[in-house]
Design a protein around this motif. Structure first.
Motif, PDB file in Angstrom:
ATOM      1  N   LYS A   1      46.994  31.456  42.694  1.00 46.70           N
ATOM      2  CA  LYS A   1      47.446  32.457  43.654  1.00 46.70           C
ATOM      3  C   LYS A   1      46.778  33.806  43.417  1.00 46.70           C
ATOM      4  O   LYS A   1      46.197  34.402  44.325  1.00 46.70           O
ATOM      5  CB  LYS A   1      48.968  32.626  43.536  1.00 46.70           C
ATOM      6  N   SER A   2      46.853  34.257  42.171  1.00 47.00           N
ATOM      7  CA  SER A   2      46.236  35.560  41.875  1.00 47.00           C
ATOM      8  C   SER A   2      44.746  35.490  42.110  1.00 47.00           C
ATOM      9  O   SER A   2      44.127  36.446  42.601  1.00 47.00           O
ATOM     10  CB  SER A   2      46.503  35.963  40.428  1.00 47.00           C
ATOM     11  N   SER A   3      44.150  34.350  41.774  1.00 42.23           N
ATOM     12  CA  SER A   3      42.714  34.217  41.982  1.00 42.23           C
ATOM     13  C   SER A   3      42.386  34.375  43.461  1.00 42.23           C
ATOM     14  O   SER A   3      41.358  34.945  43.823  1.00 42.23           O
ATOM     15  CB  SER A   3      42.226  32.865  41.491  1.00 42.23           C
TER      16      SER A   3
ATOM     17  N   PHE B   1      49.119  44.550  41.351  1.00 41.74           N
ATOM     18  CA  PHE B   1      48.638  43.594  40.359  1.00 41.74           C
ATOM     19  C   PHE B   1      49.778  42.919  39.629  1.00 41.74           C
ATOM     20  O   PHE B   1      50.837  43.497  39.420  1.00 41.74           O
ATOM     21  CB  PHE B   1      47.739  44.315  39.355  1.00 41.74           C
ATOM     22  N   GLN B   2      49.481  41.707  39.200  1.00 41.81           N
ATOM     23  CA  GLN B   2      50.502  40.953  38.485  1.00 41.81           C
ATOM     24  C   GLN B   2      50.707  41.512  37.078  1.00 41.81           C
ATOM     25  O   GLN B   2      51.815  41.819  36.671  1.00 41.81           O
ATOM     26  CB  GLN B   2      50.085  39.488  38.395  1.00 41.81           C
ATOM     27  N   ASN B   3      49.608  41.627  36.341  1.00 38.60           N
ATOM     28  CA  ASN B   3      49.693  42.282  35.043  1.00 38.60           C
ATOM     29  C   ASN B   3      49.374  43.729  35.295  1.00 38.60           C
ATOM     30  O   ASN B   3      48.232  44.086  35.455  1.00 38.60           O
ATOM     31  CB  ASN B   3      48.649  41.735  34.073  1.00 38.60           C
TER      32      ASN B   3
ATOM     33  N   LEU C   1      50.385  41.811  47.654  1.00 38.03           N
ATOM     34  CA  LEU C   1      51.334  42.076  46.568  1.00 38.03           C
ATOM     35  C   LEU C   1      51.379  40.879  45.635  1.00 38.03           C
ATOM     36  O   LEU C   1      51.681  39.770  46.056  1.00 38.03           O
ATOM     37  CB  LEU C   1      52.732  42.321  47.146  1.00 38.03           C
ATOM     38  N   ASP C   2      51.076  41.123  44.366  1.00 34.05           N
ATOM     39  CA  ASP C   2      51.089  40.029  43.398  1.00 34.05           C
ATOM     40  C   ASP C   2      52.332  40.134  42.521  1.00 34.05           C
ATOM     41  O   ASP C   2      52.391  40.980  41.631  1.00 34.05           O
ATOM     42  CB  ASP C   2      49.806  40.083  42.550  1.00 34.05           C
ATOM     43  N   GLU C   3      53.291  39.327  42.794  1.00 32.79           N
ATOM     44  CA  GLU C   3      54.571  39.328  42.081  1.00 32.79           C
ATOM     45  C   GLU C   3      55.157  40.724  41.899  1.00 32.79           C
ATOM     46  O   GLU C   3      55.368  41.188  40.789  1.00 32.79           O
ATOM     47  CB  GLU C   3      54.408  38.651  40.709  1.00 32.79           C
ATOM     48  N   PRO C   4      55.432  41.387  42.990  1.00 37.66           N
ATOM     49  CA  PRO C   4      55.936  42.756  42.863  1.00 37.66           C
ATOM     50  C   PRO C   4      57.336  42.810  42.265  1.00 37.66           C
ATOM     51  O   PRO C   4      57.772  43.849  41.813  1.00 37.66           O
ATOM     52  CB  PRO C   4      55.940  43.266  44.295  1.00 37.66           C
TER      53      PRO C   4
ATOM     54  N   SER D   1      46.367  32.199  33.620  1.00 42.35           N
ATOM     55  CA  SER D   1      47.170  32.912  34.609  1.00 42.35           C
ATOM     56  C   SER D   1      48.359  33.568  33.925  1.00 42.35           C
ATOM     57  O   SER D   1      48.683  33.289  32.775  1.00 42.35           O
ATOM     58  CB  SER D   1      47.658  31.955  35.674  1.00 42.35           C
ATOM     59  N   GLY D   2      48.998  34.473  34.677  1.00 44.43           N
ATOM     60  CA  GLY D   2      50.112  35.220  34.117  1.00 44.43           C
ATOM     61  C   GLY D   2      51.183  34.314  33.533  1.00 44.43           C
ATOM     62  O   GLY D   2      51.655  34.509  32.413  1.00 44.43           O
ATOM     63  N   GLY D   3      51.535  33.316  34.293  1.00 49.94           N
ATOM     64  CA  GLY D   3      52.595  32.429  33.842  1.00 49.94           C
ATOM     65  C   GLY D   3      52.184  31.643  32.609  1.00 49.94           C
ATOM     66  O   GLY D   3      52.978  31.454  31.682  1.00 49.94           O
TER      67      GLY D   3
HETATM   68 MG   LIG Z   1      49.193  35.123  39.104  1.00 49.53          MG
END
Ligand SMILES: [Mg+2]
Ligand SMILES: Nc1ncnc2c1ncn2[C@@H]1O[C@H](COP(=O)(O)OP(=O)(O)OP(=O)(O)O)[C@@H](O)[C@H]1O
Ligand SMILES: Nc1ncnc2c1ncn2[C@@H]1O[C@H](COP(=O)(O)OP(=O)(O)OP(=O)(O)O)[C@@H](O)[C@H]1O
Ligand SMILES: [Mg+2]
Lengths: 411, 261, 309, 275, 354
Positions: free
Chosen positions: B49-51, B91-93, B182-185, D154-156
């Motif tokens: 997803k983030s990719s 961003f997620q991170n 929005l990445d995991e806001p 990935s984050g997870g």
């Molecule tokens: Mg991600």
């Protein structure tokens, strides 16, 4: 109340040039102590203070600023550094500070008409280079036609100083001059010595300082270049430069200012009047047996004698102003008798300065390392005036033009 | 609630593949995003997803496929271009500017819109000053909107995680984007905070008509607020459609939702 | 041809010496993320201690200076370096956990000042010599093929051998052991490493001690080449292009980098230098490193610089 | 589920007594926090963003120093002994390990190396291998990514790695800071199952700082709720879960039905109760 | 109690965007400027000017320039002295080669040349980062060192390799006393510091900081790394170049290449780290620390009347210096500026601890 005269001592006892700086500083201080122990200059005690520069121009300038205007007459500065000399030379006239640069500084500052406040007493890099060439000429029976001489130099204004003279000499004698710079500090010289191995020069003149010197000699050893074909400038000719190479440096030559490889009466006096009473500056009396030490003593002697000379004119037993000290330096006249009296008879030749000539004299000798100590191996050489003087004049005048300096009329 | 007017396709992803060495992060993904909609991307961890977002805004270069934005087709997007075309992103991170204050962070979002040159800024001349003020006002509105007034001048590195996420959103909003990625806001927020966040998102979507692409793991949120959902698994698309369709899709249940819910 | 070979060999030999210094940097960087500017000071310090004790110990014990004296001095110095490592950890690093690299770098500069002051103050600032019997005179190979032969410095050859052994040993240590893995973890994230029970203090003392030992080896080799004096601390500068070229985190990189820099430097000085007035090797080394970095920003073998969002 | 309360007579494993924490010498964050974690219990620490949960956990595991924070008042006890002077590594040796917020994997190490570093305090090779197998069983996804550098996962995956890494040390007590963050729903479920599993089978004590209040209260025995650096409410998890205020503020089920996120009208905060 | 912002409400963003938002700060700064420009010239001695104040002011300027690059843009540079050298030599050349070149123009010209060189050496920063870049900037240091010793045109074929500045004069104002020199440097510092402050609080400054903190995110929001990094190199080198020109023209008067060595670069880096990365006043604090501390340490043995030798004193000085650096880094890694900010914050809530 006894009068006093202040002598600033810019020294470097730390940093990369410390090995030579320490005996030099010790020598300067010991001589002043000796003068005081003998009652001062006509009763005027010399007070002094060391200021550590670590050979750093910025720090040196700070020392200079701190010491230049002491109430009891700042005598003269031996800056011990070309960089500091450059930085303060411009300020000196305004500050009325005298700069004594024995064997270093700007070669053309021998021209007193341009450099009113600078005194490169006893010799400069041109006289040194000239003496080396004279010694080589002697070894080569008077002809250098078709020979090759390499100048291995510290890549800085210091290292480049001898070039004008050497080029002139090369043209005259018909030898080829090879210039090989070594980047400061000079811990890595493999490529330089590889080039020497390839070019096979007949002689190597070493214009080095600090760690560069032992490194050069070691590389010479590692490339099997004969050490007795190497001539070092006086800053590369201290015991500290060669002693831990020992036998590996055997044969290495150095030019000395006047004859600083010699020991004379002054050393004995220093021993009896200071070290025997536990008042010496060096750790022990062994510390007084080195070229750099003797050079320090000699410089201090010249500075003191300039005060004495000034007193002769402006009043014995009084504190001299910086201008008066400058006058003293410009009218220095030490005869052989006077030198003998001072205990420097073997070390120095008579010296006389004048308005045009701030160098005073230009003799030197060659000393050679025998694996344990330096021995004086040559006779006295005087720099060839027909070589050096025109250069001094030319460069001096050019300098005056660059800096807009009014050339004094010495007549 | 008034019926939303969903427009034409604004962003069209065609056959995107992305590989990292041996890892196939994305395989032949196609989907589109329509103007004004809230489009969610869901899928298990590491699904890509983030990719996907990284491909859209030029951080990654897809090995195959193309992306069409407002009718222009690109094989590779350049970050600056994407930003200029009005795509903003969180961003997620957290990727905030840690040493800068909240205000400054959000102000960077306005940078594209600031035109004064270096000299004007150095002397803080009239135009530079006016420009700065105008944008500052805009940013203050966002700060009010996100309720982080109290932290205006705090370096964001010192803020708790949840607030940092808000600042991240603020920075994206400051770009006045047409498309907001929005990445995991809402990761690291509790329910109440999530509710607030949903409200922000819906408001932005309603009031400014911003198109939103949302990645989120909280199914409650996704199902409630999105118009359409894409499901990825191991880099492949396994579902696409309205929330209810997706919820009942066999593949999706097996790969992602699990039996619970 | 002979000359080219000599230059090449010369470059290779010098390269290994550089590599030896570079290893010190890499070691500490790899294990703690600290770019240790004090490495040069450590080299000087260890050489100084070693030189002085090699002189004193025979005096105290009333024996001839020689192998035994040298060995004892080396042991004493090693103990000294462990103490230094311990003090550095205790007084500085411990309090700087989780700080940015540049802060740590500056702290090591502070440490360098401390050591540069402490060493000469206690042990003297004149020139001292280290004599561990390294051969000083060259040997000539292939004299039949080339006129004058190809000259090789035995001293350099020995140094090269030592460097190779050290790199091999340290590489194995890093890649294969648990501690090695822990060290790499510490470099990535101090705090996370702490949180899973890696004792930073102990690790740092170990690493700095090893770096101290490496510094001692460098100090002995260079010290016996240059004499022990302040300028010895400047040899560290020569290793900087090597570390970045090889990669800050790679021990083999230090060796390869050293060789490339050594050879590049010598060839450029000897063949290009004369055209532009010479003295180019210093910046040429950096230029060379820079060119490689433009292609691989993390150096030849360094860990990839990670940026991900 | 056990209803052991911290008030019970047995000595709590960890006890925090009125601690104050200051960051950067000036920012007062915790204003007298006291709590107890009973042995073999699962305690949840709940609260909004910035309440001070992370800070509390850092205070327990002595990780404040790297953030330039310090405990200025109060004390933290492990089995009745003060532990403020121990290093984090000592604490891990004593079995207390923390999973830090925001993952903190070792970027350059592979997933497997990350996990293995987690067993730094263990010496038994067989045990380490067993633990590794266990973690891979819990998180099969990690096994497939075992050779990639952590930074590129990935984050997870990173979150799983962080949790797995902590478990590698065979801890007695785990401090989990937002373990569910960024994890897909079924993995969240899985994480909580692991917590429960370890708690039951291996008697590991847990303390979780969680935003996923629902889940946390479902699995925990006891809960503390924090606001602005203070504990404002505590009680057995069941009681908290049925408390009206908690329901409204943290579970989002204000009184009656669960509201759709879409229908939440106002995002202006209601006034909180502040002690 | 006296340091309160109570009652000072900001009613407009304009007010909030002033450099010093708190009234006390504004007065304090005005006071400081008044002291620097009016009081000090009356009381300080020539020695104070030449050995303390002038180097301090010039170093502040250099540190300021470097801080823009390192502190604000996050590009560590170990080659600052090289850019100072470029500034100094370029300014020298402008003066030496053009008749009657006004001093200010020569200085600015020096700054511009340094800027150009800075941008060129900044190019690798687009690819190389962090400590790698730091070491790579040494290339600039050694290359410039080499050029200045080797190329005769750099020194305008000076016979000695050393160069020196002409008498200083601005529009007929002969600057020859130390006090006037000090005022000149101070004025330049004030102007450039103000400019720098304005830059760092406007959009360019934010771009720099964004690059520093997280470059990927920065490019995603539309910041061009090329522009941000190179503009930081340009502005920084410009200021550093002017500092270099002043160092040569005003402080040294005449200099050789060694005057701008690696040590100088490291010192500047020290200054900004001890002073505070990413802080304009920090640069000034740092410079003060570095210029004053050695002078101070130098005096300590005298005061205590200890008969220690020059060398021992110097080594002690070294050690104390090193120890203090480590100490300050431990106490506050973000530098004196941060310490100062914390102190103010404490003052604000005084007498309560928090
Ligand atoms: Mg991600
Ligand atoms: N730069 C990279 N290099 C190598 N592998 C990568 C890179 N970026 C992503 N990956 C891999 O691609 C896969 C997809 O990652 P991505 O971050 O897109 O997952 P995600 O769907 O966002 O997961 P999560 O919900 O856990 O955040 C992962 O397996 C990851 O390891
Ligand atoms: N390193 C730090 N320096 C200064 N202040 C900090 C630091 N870390 C946290 N704080 C402050 O401490 C307060 C509590 O933060 P903490 O991280 O403990 O909250 P939290 O409850 O974990 O929040 P979240 O749920 O968002 O993670 C916040 O106001 C925050 O600004
Ligand atoms: Mg938290």
């Amino acid at each position: 109340q006894a009068q006093e005269q202040f002598m600033p001592l810019l020294v470097y006892r730390t940093g990369q040039f410390a090995p030579m700086g320490i005996p030099w500083a010790d020598g300067k201080q010991d001589y002043l102590k000796l003068v005081n122990a003998k009652g001062g200059v006509n009763g005027v005690k010399i007070t002094f203070e060391e200021c550590e520069t670590a050979y750093d121009t910025g720090k040196g300038v700070e020392c200079y600023e701190r010491m230049k205007n002491r109430p009891n007459g700042t005598a003269s500065f031996d800056t011990q550094s070309t960089g500091i000399t450059f930085a303060v030379s411009d300020k000196a006239p305004g500050d009325k500070a005298t700069i004594v640069t024995t064997g270093y500084g700007l070669s053309q500052s021998a021209d007193g008409r341009v450099f009113e406040w600078n005194f490169p007493l006893l010799g400069n890099y041109w006289t040194a280079a000239d003496s080396m060439i004279q010694d080589i000429l002697k070894k080569e029976k008077g002809s250098l036609k078709g020979k090759k001489i390499a100048l291995v130099y510290h890549d800085s204004p210091f290292g480049k100083e001898p070039m004008p003279l050497l080029e002139k000499r090369a043209a005259k004698e018909g030898f080829e001059l090879l210039k090989l710079p070594v980047t400061a500090p000079g811990v890595e010289q493999k490529s330089t010595w590889l080039q020497i191995r390839q070019q096979r020069p007949d002689y190597v003149l070493l214009w080095s300082a600090g760690v560069m010197t032992p490194t050069s000699i070691r590389e010479a050893q590692a490339t099997a270049y004969p050490r007795d074909k190497i001539y070092g400038i006086w800053w590369a000719g201290s015991e500290t430069d060669v002693q831990d190479i020992g036998a590996g440096a055997k044969g290495y030559n150095t030019v000395t200012i006047q004859n600083t490889a010699e020991f004379d009466k002054v050393h004995d006096e220093i021993k009896t009047m200071l070290y025997d009473k536990g008042q010496g500056t060096a750790r022990d009396v062994k510390g007084t047996r080195s070229i750099a030490y003797t050079r320090g003593v000699m410089i201090a002697m010249l500075q003191v004698e300039s005060i004495r000379t000034a007193q002769e004119k402006f009043g014995k037993g009084k504190t001299m102003t910086p201008e008066q000290v400058r006058w003293g330096l410009e009218n220095l006249n030490l005869t052989q008798e006077r030198l003998n009296e001072l205990g420097f008879g073997k070390i120095l030749r008579p010296i006389q300065t004048s308005c045009e000539n701030h160098m005073g004299t230009d003799w030197s000798r060659i000393a050679q390392w025998d694996g344990a100590k330096f021995n004086v191996v040559s006779d006295w050489y005087q720099a060839d005036k027909s070589m050096v003087d025109p250069l001094v004049k030319e460069y001096g005048e050019r300098y005056a033009k660059e800096k807009n300096i009014q050339i004094r009329d010495c007549k | 609630m008034s019926e939303k007017k969903i427009g034409d396709v604004i962003l069209d992803i065609q056959n995107i593949s992305l590989r990292f060495g041996g890892v196939k992060a994305l395989t032949d993904i196609s989907f589109n995003v329509r103007e004004h909609e809230i489009r969610s991307i869901i899928g298990p961890n590491g699904a890509g997803k983030s990719s996907m977002l990284n491909c859209i805004n030029g951080v990654y270069t897809p090995s195959e496929g193309s992306i069409t934005f407002r009718g222009q087709t690109f094989a590779h997007m350049n970050s600056r271009q994407v930003a200029e075309m009005g795509v903003a992103r969180t961003f997620q991170n957290l990727a905030l500017f840690k040493g800068m204050s909240v205000i400054d962070n959000i102000m960077t979002g306005r940078n594209l819109k600031m035109k004064c040159n270096l000299l004007q800024q150095a002397f803080h001349l009239g135009p530079a000053r006016r420009e700065e003020l105008a944008h500052r006002e805009f940013v203050e509105n966002i700060i009010d909107f996100l309720e982080i007034q109290a932290y205006r001048k705090t370096p964001v590195g010192q803020l708790p995680y949840g607030l940092q996420k808000r600042v991240d959103l603020g920075r994206a909003l400051a770009m006045e984007p047409q498309v907001l990625l929005l990445d995991e806001p809402m990761a690291g927020m509790n329910v109440e905070e999530k509710q607030d966040m949903c409200r922000f998102i819906l408001d932005v979507n309603d009031e400014f008509g911003t198109t939103i692409v949302l990645i989120e793991h909280d199914m409650g949120v996704v199902m409630d607020i999105s118009d359409r959902v894409v499901v990825l698994d191991y880099g492949k698309k396994i579902g696409d459609g309205a929330p209810d369709d997706v919820r009942n899709n066999e593949d999706v249940i097996r790969a992602y939702l699990g039996t619970t819910d | 041809m002979a000359f080219f070979l000599e230059t090449l060999f010369g470059g290779l030999m010098v390269g290994t010496l550089y590599a030896l210094v570079a290893i010190g940097f890499v070691l500490i960087f790899k294990a703690s993320g600290v770019f240790n500017f004090a490495q040069g000071a450590m080299v000087l310090f260890s050489a100084l201690v070693m030189a002085r004790f090699a002189e004193w110990i025979p005096q105290w014990l009333g024996m001839e200076p020689g192998l035994v004296g040298n060995l004892l001095a080396i042991v004493v110095t090693l103990v000294g370096m462990v103490l230094v490592a311990w003090a550095i950890e205790r007084l500085a690093l411990r309090h700087l956990v989780n700080q940015e690299p540049i802060i740590l770098l500056m702290a090591t500069l502070g440490i360098a000042y401390l050591l540069d002051g402490f060493g000469p103050m206690v042990f003297g600032s004149e020139v001292y010599s280290i004599n561990v019997g390294m051969p000083k005179d060259p040997v000539f190979l292939m004299e039949s093929t080339f006129e004058g032969g190809v000259m090789i410095s035995l001293e350099d050859l020995m140094a090269a051998g030592i460097a190779a052994v050290m790199v091999a040993a340290l590489s194995i240590f890093f890649q294969k052991t648990k501690t090695g893995r822990a060290l790499r973890a510490v470099a990535d994230d101090h705090q996370a490493a702490q949180s899973i029970g890696i004792p930073l203090s102990r690790i740092w003392v170990i690493v700095w001690s090893v770096a101290g030992a490496v510094a001692l080896v460098v100090g002995v080799i260079w010290g016996s080449k240059l004499g022990v004096q302040y300028s010895l601390s400047l040899v560290a500068l020569k290793a900087l292009p090597v570390v970045i070229l090889g990669g800050l985190t790679s021990l083999p990189g230090a060796i390869i980098g050293g060789l490339i820099i050594g050879v590049g430097e010598k060839l450029s000085e000897v063949y290009i230098g004369p055209m532009v007035g010479g003295g180019i090797e210093t910046w040429f080394a950096y230029g060379l490193a820079l060119c490689f970095l433009l292609v691989r920003p993390q150096g030849l073998f360094g860990d990839k610089i990670i940026d991900r969002v | 589920m056990s209803t052991a309360t911290p008030a019970s007579t047995t000595q709590p494993l960890v006890e925090v007594n009125g601690i104050e924490v200051i960051y950067n010498h000036v920012i007062l964050v915790l204003k007298g926090v006291s709590l107890k974690v009973p042995e073999h219990g699962i305690v949840a620490l709940l609260g909004g963003n910035g309440a001070g949960k992370t800070t509390t956990l850092r205070a327990i595991s002595n990780l404040l120093k790297g953030e330039r924070g310090e405990v200025t008042k109060g004390s933290v006890m492990l089995e009745g002994k003060e532990i403020q002077n121990l290093s984090p590594a000592d604490l891990v040796k004593r079995g207390v390990v923390q999973v830090m917020e925001g993952r903190h994997c070792f970027a350059h190490l592979t997933i497997e190396e990350n996990l293995l570093t987690g067993s730094y305090t263990r010496t038994d090779k067989a045990e380490i291998a067993r633990n590794l197998e266990k973690v891979y069983n819990y998180f099969p996804r990690l096994k497939t990514r075992r050779t990639s550098q952590a930074a590129y996962t990935s984050g997870g995956e990173q979150q799983m790695c962080a949790i797995g890494r902590a478990l590698m040390s065979n801890p007695r007590m785990v401090l989990l800071d937002e373990p569910s963050m960024g994890l897909a729903p079924q993995i969240v479920e899985e994480v909580f199952n692991i917590v429960q599993d370890l708690n039951h089978k291996e008697k590991v004590t847990f303390m979780l700082a969680e935003q996923n209040t629902n889940m946390a209260l479902k699995y925990a025995d006891y809960g503390y709720i924090m606001e602005s650096g203070r504990i404002v409410m505590d009680g057995p998890a069941k009681e908290l879960a049925s408390n009206e205020d908690v329901k409204e503020f943290y579970l989002g089920v204000g009184g009656s039905e669960r509201k759709s996120f879409k229908d939440v009208k106002s995002y202006k905060r209601r006034k909180r109760w502040l002690a | 109690m006296f340091y309160r912002e109570n009652g000072q409400f900001k009613t407009s963003y304009a007010a909030d965007q002033q450099i010093f938002t708190i009234a006390q700060d504004r007065y304090a700064i005005l006071g400081l400027l008044a002291i620097a420009f009016l009081v000090i010239p009356l009381v300080a001695s020539d020695y104070t000017f030449q050995a303390i104040l002038i180097p301090f002011v010039i170093m502040s300027l250099g540190a300021l320039g470097l801080n823009i690059l390192v502190g604000y843009c996050g590009q560590i540079s170990l080659g600052t002295a090289a850019f100072m050298a470029v500034g100094a030599y370029a300014a020298f050349n402008f003066q030496a080669r053009f008749e009657n070149m006004p001093l200010l123009i020569a200085l600015i010209g020096g700054g511009l040349c340094a800027m150009a060189v800075g941008v060129v050496f900044g190019l690798p920063s687009l690819r190389i980062r962090g400590l790698y870049l730091a070491v790579a900037t040494l290339a600039a240091q050694f290359f410039i060192d080499w050029i200045t010793t080797r190329a005769a045109w750099v020194t305008n074929n000076s016979s000695s390799g050393s160069v020196s500045a002409k008498a200083l004069e601005i529009l007929g104002w002969q600057i020859d006393t130390p006090m006037e020199k000090y005022l000149l440097c101070l004025a330049i510092l004030c102007v450039l510091a103000l400019g720098a402050k304005n830059l760092v609080r406007s959009s360019v400054g934010r771009e720099w900081m964004a690059m520093r903190d997280m470059d990927v995110a920065a490019s995603v929001i539309g910041i061009r790394p090329v522009y941000a990094k190179l503009s930081a190199f340009a502005v920084s080198s410009f200021i550093v170049g002017i500092a270099g020109a002043l160092w040569g023209f005003v402080h040294l008067g005449s200099w050789e290449p060694a005057a701008f060595g690696l040590n100088q670069s490291l010192q500047l880096l020290f200054m900004i780290i001890i002073g505070g990365l990413g802080s304009i006043v920090g640069s000034i604090f740092g410079a003060a620390f570095f210029v004053l501390l050695p002078l101070f340490l130098n005096q300590v043995p005298h005061w205590m009347g200890l008969p220690i030798s020059t060398a021992t004193a110097t080594y002690l000085e070294h050690m104390i210096f090193g120890a203090l650096i480590v100490f300050f880094l431990i106490v506050e890694p973000h530098g004196l500026a941060k310490l100062w900010a914390t102190a103010r914050q404490k003052l604000r809530v005084w007498p309560f601890p928090h």
